[in-house]
Design a protein around this motif. Structure first.
Motif, PDB file in Angstrom:
ATOM      1  N   ALA A   1      53.104 129.707  59.872  1.00 35.01           N
ATOM      2  CA  ALA A   1      51.937 130.479  59.605  1.00 35.01           C
ATOM      3  C   ALA A   1      52.010 131.306  58.289  1.00 35.01           C
ATOM      4  N   ALA A   2      53.074 131.170  57.532  1.00 41.23           N
ATOM      5  CA  ALA A   2      52.840 131.958  56.293  1.00 41.23           C
ATOM      6  C   ALA A   2      52.065 130.639  55.329  1.00 41.23           C
ATOM      7  N   ARG A   3      51.940 129.542  55.741  1.00 40.06           N
ATOM      8  CA  ARG A   3      51.440 128.480  54.867  1.00 40.06           C
ATOM      9  C   ARG A   3      49.779 127.812  55.586  1.00 40.06           C
ATOM     10  N   LEU A   4      49.784 128.203  56.832  1.00 41.35           N
ATOM     11  CA  LEU A   4      48.792 127.398  57.598  1.00 41.35           C
ATOM     12  C   LEU A   4      48.114 128.347  58.557  1.00 41.35           C
ATOM     13  N   PRO A   5      46.893 127.987  59.037  1.00 40.88           N
ATOM     14  CA  PRO A   5      46.031 128.938  59.818  1.00 40.88           C
ATOM     15  C   PRO A   5      47.019 129.456  61.020  1.00 40.88           C
TER      16      PRO A   5
END
Length: 198
Positions: free
Chosen positions: A29-33
């Protein structure tokens, strides 16, 4: 049915707080939707829990009740002792363990977020203590209630992982969660052992 749902929900929620699946959700979640990450995680848990209750229900019909209860009690005791040991080690160190390696996922395409999350969670959790616990609970309780309680518990921990994010992980007191889940597992082991004696 409510008892089965409540026990499954509580055990799974406590056991998964700070576990690798929640850390995977935080990292993804830190990098992607985040919405797709959460959908992928919930789908993975729903499938794994369905497999676990199917195995547990099948074992319950094939094996004598005393064998199933004994195996479930032993499993809960082992997981409880492992969680307590981990919590105790963290307590002795005076700090939480560093986050588990969640691998680099920056190369994952946004169009494949759900599938990638599903795969990571499924591989990470297959045969994990949570899945084995769900299988054990399904030998004693209604399998639909166990599946629903466990899946909602895992969905909640995944949602928390997505909302919290990796940055806040360092501030959480995971040792308390490990100790609480260890005690809960041991209580369940004791309850099943009492049923064997009675």
């Amino acid at each position: 049915m409510f008892e089965a749902f409540s026990i499954s929900f509580l055990i799974v929620t406590l056991a998964e707080m700070g576990d690798k699946s929640q850390l995977v959700c935080m990292a993804l979640a830190a990098r992607l939707p985040p919405r797709q990450v959460l959908i992928g995680a919930i789908l993975a848990f729903a499938g794994l829990n369905a497999l676990a209750v199917a195995v547990g229900g099948t074992l319950a019909s094939w094996l004598p009740t005393i064998w199933v209860l004994t195996a479930a009690a032993v499993l809960f005791a082992i997981f409880g002792l492992q969680a307590l040991w981990q919590g105790w080690q963290e307590w002795q160190q005076g700090q939480d363990q560093p986050a588990e390696d969640t691998s680099d996922v920056s190369h994952v395409s946004r169009k494949r977020v759900i599938g990638s999350t599903f795969s990571l969670i499924a591989v990470a959790e297959l045969g994990d203590k949570t899945q084995l616990s769900v299988a054990a609970l399904s030998t004693k309780f209604d399998i639909l209630s166990v599946w629903l309680g466990a899946t909602l518990g895992l969905a909640m921990t995944s949602a928390l992982g997505v909302l919290i994010g990796c940055a806040l992980l360092r501030r959480l007191q995971l040792r308390w969660l490990h100790l609480a889940s260890g005690v809960l597992f041991l209580v369940m082991a004791l309850a099943m052992a009492i049923q064997l004696i009675a």
